[in-house]
Design a protein around this motif. Structure first.
Motif, PDB file in Angstrom:
ATOM      1  N   ARG A   2     -11.060 -13.998   0.148  1.00  0.00           N
ATOM      2  CA  ARG A   2     -10.550 -12.938   0.591  1.00  0.00           C
ATOM      3  C   ARG A   2      -8.888 -11.905   1.004  1.00  0.00           C
ATOM      4  NH1 ARG A   2     -14.033 -14.792   4.060  1.00  0.00           N
ATOM      5  NH2 ARG A   2     -12.504 -14.994   5.960  1.00  0.00           N
ATOM      6  N   LEU A   3      -8.354 -12.932   0.523  1.00  0.00           N
ATOM      7  CA  LEU A   3      -6.613 -12.800   0.224  1.00  0.00           C
ATOM      8  C   LEU A   3      -6.941 -12.752  -1.023  1.00  0.00           C
ATOM      9  CD1 LEU A   3      -3.785 -12.563   0.924  1.00  0.00           C
ATOM     10  CD2 LEU A   3      -3.622 -14.436   1.308  1.00  0.00           C
ATOM     11  N   ALA A   4      -6.938 -13.795  -2.105  1.00  0.00           N
ATOM     12  CA  ALA A   4      -7.361 -13.201  -3.282  1.00  0.00           C
ATOM     13  C   ALA A   4      -7.829 -12.009  -4.255  1.00  0.00           C
ATOM     14  CB  ALA A   4      -7.763 -14.012  -4.182  1.00  0.00           C
ATOM     15  N   GLU A   5      -8.382 -11.417  -3.473  1.00  0.00           N
ATOM     16  CA  GLU A   5      -9.186  -9.949  -3.348  1.00  0.00           C
ATOM     17  C   GLU A   5      -8.509  -8.894  -2.983  1.00  0.00           C
ATOM     18  OE1 GLU A   5     -13.336 -10.588  -1.607  1.00  0.00           O
ATOM     19  OE2 GLU A   5     -14.149 -11.288  -3.947  1.00  0.00           O
ATOM     20  N   ALA A   6      -7.636  -8.976  -1.803  1.00  0.00           N
ATOM     21  CA  ALA A   6      -7.245  -7.344  -1.672  1.00  0.00           C
ATOM     22  C   ALA A   6      -5.531  -8.089  -2.294  1.00  0.00           C
ATOM     23  CB  ALA A   6      -6.993  -8.823  -0.382  1.00  0.00           C
ATOM     24  N   LEU A   7      -5.177  -8.998  -2.337  1.00  0.00           N
ATOM     25  CA  LEU A   7      -3.940  -9.049  -3.799  1.00  0.00           C
ATOM     26  C   LEU A   7      -4.393  -8.430  -5.030  1.00  0.00           C
ATOM     27  CD1 LEU A   7      -1.746 -12.130  -2.834  1.00  0.00           C
ATOM     28  CD2 LEU A   7      -1.270 -10.078  -1.976  1.00  0.00           C
ATOM     29  N   GLU A   8      -5.681  -8.402  -5.576  1.00  0.00           N
ATOM     30  CA  GLU A   8      -6.061  -8.058  -7.058  1.00  0.00           C
ATOM     31  C   GLU A   8      -6.419  -6.909  -6.825  1.00  0.00           C
ATOM     32  OE1 GLU A   8      -7.104 -11.885  -9.160  1.00  0.00           O
ATOM     33  OE2 GLU A   8      -8.491 -12.215  -7.660  1.00  0.00           O
ATOM     34  N   SER A   9      -6.600  -6.164  -5.631  1.00  0.00           N
ATOM     35  CA  SER A   9      -7.573  -5.222  -5.425  1.00  0.00           C
ATOM     36  C   SER A   9      -6.475  -3.893  -5.788  1.00  0.00           C
ATOM     37  CB  SER A   9      -7.664  -5.211  -3.936  1.00  0.00           C
ATOM     38  OG  SER A   9      -6.990  -5.031  -3.511  1.00  0.00           O
ATOM     39  N   GLY A  10      -4.964  -3.995  -6.004  1.00  0.00           N
ATOM     40  CA  GLY A  10      -4.408  -3.158  -6.254  1.00  0.00           C
ATOM     41  C   GLY A  10      -4.133  -2.119  -4.725  1.00  0.00           C
ATOM     42  N   ALA A  11      -4.540  -1.728  -3.581  1.00  0.00           N
ATOM     43  CA  ALA A  11      -4.705  -1.418  -2.604  1.00  0.00           C
ATOM     44  C   ALA A  11      -3.460  -1.940  -2.442  1.00  0.00           C
ATOM     45  CB  ALA A  11      -5.297  -1.606  -2.013  1.00  0.00           C
ATOM     46  N   PHE A  12      -2.400  -2.632  -2.544  1.00  0.00           N
ATOM     47  CA  PHE A  12      -0.913  -3.261  -1.765  1.00  0.00           C
ATOM     48  C   PHE A  12      -0.310  -3.011  -2.805  1.00  0.00           C
ATOM     49  CE2 PHE A  12      -4.640  -4.470   0.673  1.00  0.00           C
ATOM     50  CZ  PHE A  12      -4.366  -4.339   1.742  1.00  0.00           C
ATOM     51  N   ASP A  13      -0.489  -2.709  -3.829  1.00  0.00           N
ATOM     52  CA  ASP A  13       0.682  -2.408  -5.010  1.00  0.00           C
ATOM     53  C   ASP A  13       1.887  -2.278  -4.876  1.00  0.00           C
ATOM     54  OD1 ASP A  13      -1.450  -3.633  -7.007  1.00  0.00           O
ATOM     55  OD2 ASP A  13      -1.422  -2.047  -8.143  1.00  0.00           O
ATOM     56  N   ARG A  14       2.425  -0.722  -4.063  1.00  0.00           N
ATOM     57  CA  ARG A  14       3.074  -0.633  -3.654  1.00  0.00           C
ATOM     58  C   ARG A  14       4.538  -1.419  -3.033  1.00  0.00           C
ATOM     59  NH1 ARG A  14       1.581   5.006  -2.871  1.00  0.00           N
ATOM     60  NH2 ARG A  14       2.214   6.055  -4.439  1.00  0.00           N
ATOM     61  N   ALA A  15       3.780  -2.302  -2.216  1.00  0.00           N
ATOM     62  CA  ALA A  15       3.879  -2.889  -0.818  1.00  0.00           C
ATOM     63  C   ALA A  15       4.677  -4.178  -1.561  1.00  0.00           C
ATOM     64  CB  ALA A  15       2.992  -3.516   0.267  1.00  0.00           C
ATOM     65  N   LEU A  16       3.511  -4.807  -2.171  1.00  0.00           N
ATOM     66  CA  LEU A  16       4.069  -6.017  -2.997  1.00  0.00           C
ATOM     67  C   LEU A  16       5.298  -5.949  -3.962  1.00  0.00           C
ATOM     68  CD1 LEU A  16       0.386  -7.126  -4.339  1.00  0.00           C
ATOM     69  CD2 LEU A  16       2.431  -7.667  -2.504  1.00  0.00           C
ATOM     70  N   VAL A  17       5.930  -4.507  -4.387  1.00  0.00           N
ATOM     71  CA  VAL A  17       6.506  -4.341  -5.757  1.00  0.00           C
ATOM     72  C   VAL A  17       7.725  -4.307  -4.637  1.00  0.00           C
ATOM     73  CG1 VAL A  17       8.128  -2.692  -7.194  1.00  0.00           C
ATOM     74  CG2 VAL A  17       5.528  -3.658  -7.190  1.00  0.00           C
ATOM     75  N   GLU A  18       7.429  -3.819  -3.608  1.00  0.00           N
ATOM     76  CA  GLU A  18       8.844  -3.583  -2.963  1.00  0.00           C
ATOM     77  C   GLU A  18       9.529  -4.644  -2.020  1.00  0.00           C
ATOM     78  OE1 GLU A  18      10.231  -1.652   1.700  1.00  0.00           O
ATOM     79  OE2 GLU A  18       8.340  -0.136   0.401  1.00  0.00           O
TER      80      GLU A  18
END
Length: 169
Positions: free
Chosen positions: A127-143
């Motif tokens: 579930r964590l892997a799918e969330a990270l790869e989903s693109g739905a948290f990209d802005r936060a991950l880049v930030e």
């Protein structure tokens, strides 16, 4: 603007690179329980992923962040050096996973039932892997972790997060 000093209470240090994305972004609070469920698992020693972007798309525009397959190192996986082996793309050496039956010929593949020691632990990691790869948290991950110009490797332990940026010249 200042750089955040922690991610869900785990200290981090690096520079911030803003990025745009086309995938609707979810609130970071939706990622927190998935992150913490894996982080607090006593059998998972570390986990991580690589991220890079923005990525040029075929239409000349810029696509969002690209997340490499997240990997999970358990307390029994210390000898494994190849992080691809520790991803969930294939059967994980200690978390298990799904195999595929390709005996039907052609491109048809049938997913076989989960095989491994702990379906719940595997499910939390998946579930964590799918969330990270989903693109739905990209802005936060880049930030929080960078990746705007080059590749960034993120490794998470219970007491710290290491971010290694490989910037393009």
């Amino acid at each position: 603007m200042s750089t955040p000093n922690d991610f869900f209470g785990v200290p981090i240090h690096r520079n911030r690179h803003p990025a745009a994305t086309r995938v609707p972004q979810r609130p970071l609070s939706a990622l927190r329980p998935l992150f913490e469920a894996v982080l607090q698992d006593p059998e998972i020693a570390a986990f991580g992923w690589s991220q890079s972007g923005p990525v040029p798309s075929g239409d000349g525009r810029t696509a969002g962040l690209r997340i490499g397959p997240p990997w999970f190192r358990t307390t029994t996986d210390h000898a494994v050096r190849d992080l691809r082996t520790l991803s969930l793309e294939h059967q994980h050496p200690s978390l298990g996973g799904h195999r595929y039956d390709e005996s039907g010929g052609g491109t048809a593949r049938r997913r076989l039932p989960y095989q491994g020691p702990d379906r719940e632990r595997y499910g939390r990691a998946k579930r964590l892997a799918e969330a990270l790869e989903s693109g739905a948290f990209d802005r936060a991950l880049v930030e929080f972790f960078g990746g705007g110009r080059g590749a960034t490797e993120v490794t998470v332990w219970p007491d710290r997060i290491r971010v290694v940026e490989h910037t393009l010249a």
